[in-house]
Scaffold this motif. Structure first.
Motif, mmCIF file in Angstrom:
data_model
loop_
_atom_site.group_PDB
_atom_site.id
_atom_site.type_symbol
_atom_site.label_atom_id
_atom_site.label_comp_id
_atom_site.label_asym_id
_atom_site.label_seq_id
_atom_site.Cartn_x
_atom_site.Cartn_y
_atom_site.Cartn_z
ATOM 1 N N ARG A 274 0.834 -1.204 0.000
ATOM 2 C CA ARG A 274 0.000 0.000 0.000
ATOM 3 C C ARG A 274 0.870 1.256 0.000
ATOM 4 O O ARG A 274 0.587 2.231 -0.702
ATOM 5 C CB ARG A 274 -0.917 -0.007 1.214
ATOM 6 C CG ARG A 274 -1.993 -1.079 1.189
ATOM 7 C CD ARG A 274 -2.708 -1.136 2.532
ATOM 8 N NE ARG A 274 -3.731 -2.165 2.576
ATOM 9 C CZ ARG A 274 -4.253 -2.654 3.688
ATOM 10 N NH1 ARG A 274 -3.818 -2.213 4.871
ATOM 11 N NH2 ARG A 274 -5.183 -3.580 3.649
ATOM 12 N N GLN A 275 1.930 1.236 0.793
ATOM 13 C CA GLN A 275 2.812 2.396 0.856
ATOM 14 C C GLN A 275 3.493 2.646 -0.480
ATOM 15 O O GLN A 275 3.656 3.801 -0.896
ATOM 16 C CB GLN A 275 3.851 2.194 1.952
ATOM 17 C CG GLN A 275 3.283 2.262 3.365
ATOM 18 C CD GLN A 275 4.243 1.745 4.415
ATOM 19 O OE1 GLN A 275 5.432 1.539 4.146
ATOM 20 N NE2 GLN A 275 3.732 1.525 5.625
ATOM 21 N N ARG A 276 3.884 1.591 -1.162
ATOM 22 C CA ARG A 276 4.505 1.754 -2.481
ATOM 23 C C ARG A 276 3.521 2.395 -3.464
ATOM 24 O O ARG A 276 3.881 3.310 -4.213
ATOM 25 C CB ARG A 276 4.985 0.401 -3.012
ATOM 26 C CG ARG A 276 6.243 -0.132 -2.338
ATOM 27 C CD ARG A 276 6.605 -1.520 -2.871
ATOM 28 N NE ARG A 276 6.980 -1.481 -4.278
ATOM 29 C CZ ARG A 276 8.223 -1.332 -4.738
ATOM 30 N NH1 ARG A 276 9.234 -1.197 -3.882
ATOM 31 N NH2 ARG A 276 8.472 -1.322 -6.039
ATOM 32 N N ALA A 277 2.280 1.914 -3.463
ATOM 33 C CA ALA A 277 1.284 2.497 -4.361
ATOM 34 C C ALA A 277 1.005 3.959 -4.015
ATOM 35 O O ALA A 277 0.898 4.814 -4.903
ATOM 36 C CB ALA A 277 -0.004 1.679 -4.315
ATOM 37 N N ASP A 278 0.892 4.270 -2.729
ATOM 38 C CA ASP A 278 0.658 5.657 -2.306
ATOM 39 C C ASP A 278 1.803 6.567 -2.741
ATOM 40 O O ASP A 278 1.579 7.685 -3.234
ATOM 41 C CB ASP A 278 0.488 5.733 -0.790
ATOM 42 C CG ASP A 278 -0.852 5.205 -0.305
ATOM 43 O OD1 ASP A 278 -1.782 5.089 -1.124
ATOM 44 O OD2 ASP A 278 -0.967 4.921 0.910
ATOM 45 N N ALA A 279 3.036 6.094 -2.549
ATOM 46 C CA ALA A 279 4.199 6.903 -2.921
ATOM 47 C C ALA A 279 4.264 7.101 -4.429
ATOM 48 O O ALA A 279 4.619 8.189 -4.917
ATOM 49 C CB ALA A 279 5.477 6.242 -2.406
ATOM 50 N N ASN A 280 3.921 6.062 -5.179
ATOM 51 C CA ASN A 280 3.911 6.189 -6.639
ATOM 52 C C ASN A 280 2.867 7.202 -7.099
ATOM 53 O O ASN A 280 3.140 8.078 -7.930
ATOM 54 C CB ASN A 280 3.621 4.831 -7.275
ATOM 55 C CG ASN A 280 4.798 3.883 -7.208
ATOM 56 O OD1 ASN A 280 5.929 4.303 -6.974
ATOM 57 N ND2 ASN A 280 4.545 2.601 -7.412
ATOM 58 N N ALA A 281 1.659 7.071 -6.573
ATOM 59 C CA ALA A 281 0.587 7.986 -6.971
ATOM 60 C C ALA A 281 0.918 9.416 -6.582
ATOM 61 O O ALA A 281 0.580 10.363 -7.323
ATOM 62 C CB ALA A 281 -0.733 7.558 -6.348
ATOM 63 N N ALA A 282 1.586 9.611 -5.455
ATOM 64 C CA ALA A 282 1.934 10.966 -5.008
ATOM 65 C C ALA A 282 2.836 11.667 -6.019
ATOM 66 O O ALA A 282 2.757 12.895 -6.183
ATOM 67 C CB ALA A 282 2.606 10.911 -3.642
#
Length: 385
Positions: A274-282
């Motif tokens: 989840r953190q990887r996806a959040d960081a990517n989207a950011a």
């Protein structure tokens, strides 16, 4: 807009498709070396590999005790239609549709199954239907994350804990990337080729104890094809949840999915994904905020997907046809440069871009992509003029 000089740094991996999605970092075909090719999927070894995939999925998703998982044919579509064909018809139905895939379930229900009592709650691309209008005495059907619109439900808080109906969730572009409250989900489906970057054609269905009770107590009025049957002789087909699939799975794809699950654990499990996806989207959200010619298709920031980030143009005055031409020119330019593949908007969505930001994408590749997006837009706009 003046044409921008072509950037020099390129993404190491230009795969930003929203399905099938990028393989996990470091993937090579060598990971398939132990696949049980040439062996029966019904052999002791074959069933053990399939059951391992089921158990590892249950563990990684941190599902409650009593929730059951099975591998089924037909990718996410087959899994979701399996749920609809087996369990609908016991109650009235509310179907939420705000993009292409939600509308597909509307068609299945209204045009094919034809139950007596169906309400369709629609919204345009970029918006959610009115969630407060949903009646949880009825069965409720919706995608958690709209892959074609980049609009997701903000959480599970709107779902009634004391509901009498079942919730049917198409979760294929949400699982492993977004926080899903399992107490609010009775049926969920997904495919291997989305957030974990597996191979296509296989789906998975997740059933809560309430969903299993529905299967035992309700017989729908329509015929159920063999490929969809979850009940055998009036009882739950337990073999499906032990790795004995309805049809023949690809053991190469099974091995690939097991490799993706192993990688997921190696990077820290569900929270890390989840953190990887959040960081990517950011990375994209920050770029959109400072770029005047593009905007997030999702109107409400609380509903913006962190996986399938969908964008619309803001400065092409000639209308949708011109916007579609700009998008086609941009995606062609970027593909020809080997910088980004398959980032055009979904075919029925407003013209624009769609960039996958799930956990198998590297943040550094998205950072490297941004100057190329500016370059491609200036180049495409110059061709337009």
């Amino acid at each position: 807009m003046a044409e921008i000089r072509k950037p020099e740094q390129r993404p190491q991996r230009p795969m930003f498709s929203s399905g099938p999605c990028a393989k996990r970092p470091g993937w090579t075909p060598d990971v398939l070396g132990s696949a049980l090719v040439g062996r029966s999927h019904r052999s002791t070894a074959g069933i053990a590999r399939l059951k391992h995939a089921i158990d590892a999925t249950h563990e990684l998703l941190q599902m409650p005790a009593g929730y059951r998982v099975a591998i089924v044919p037909g990718s996410d579509t087959g899994a979701f239609e399996m749920a609809l064909w087996n369990m609908l018809g016991a109650r009235g139905i509310d179907v939420l549709a705000w993009e292409a895939f939600g509308k597909r379930w509307v068609t299945d229900i209204v045009a094919e199954l034809r139950p007596n009592d169906v309400r369709v709650l629609n919204a345009d691309y970029g918006h959610l239907p009115d969630l407060s209008a949903v009646d949880f005495d009825r069965d409720v059907i919706f995608p958690w994350n709209g892959t074609a619109s980049g609009v997701r439900v903000p959480s599970g808080d709107w779902i009634a804990a004391d509901r009498r109906g079942l919730t049917f969730v198409d979760a294929t572009s949400a699982l492993f990337a977004q926080d899903i409250d399992w107490s609010k989900v009775d049926v969920a489906t997904f495919s291997w080729q989305k957030v974990l970057g597996g191979e296509a054609a296989h789906g998975m269905i997740i059933l809560s104890p309430r969903a299993i009770e529905r299967l035992m107590s309700h017989r729908p009025p329509w015929p159920i094809p063999k490929l969809f049957r979850l009940v055998d002789g009036g009882r739950l087909d337990e073999a499906l949840f032990a790795g004995e699939t309805i049809n023949t799975p690809s053991m190469l794809c099974v091995e690939d999915y097991l490799d993706a699950l192993l990688w997921a654990h190696s990077v820290g499990g569900l929270s890390a994904l989840r953190q990887r996806a959040d960081a990517n989207a950011a990375v994209l959200f920050d770029w959109i905020a400072r770029t005047p010619w593009i905007a997030n298709l999702a109107a409400d920031p609380a509903t913006r997907s962190n996986t399938s980030v969908c964008m619309r143009f803001t400065q092409v005055a000639e209308g949708a046809l011109a916007e579609r031409r700009i998008a086609e020119r941009m995606t062609t330019l970027l593909a020809n440069e080997g910088v980004a593949y398959d980032i055009g908007a979904y075919r029925t969505a407003p013209p624009g871009l769609r960039i996958w930001c799930g956990a198998t994408v590297e943040r550094a590749d998205l950072v490297a992509l941004l100057p190329w997006l500016d370059w491609a837009y200036s180049k495409a706009l110059g061709q337009q003029n």
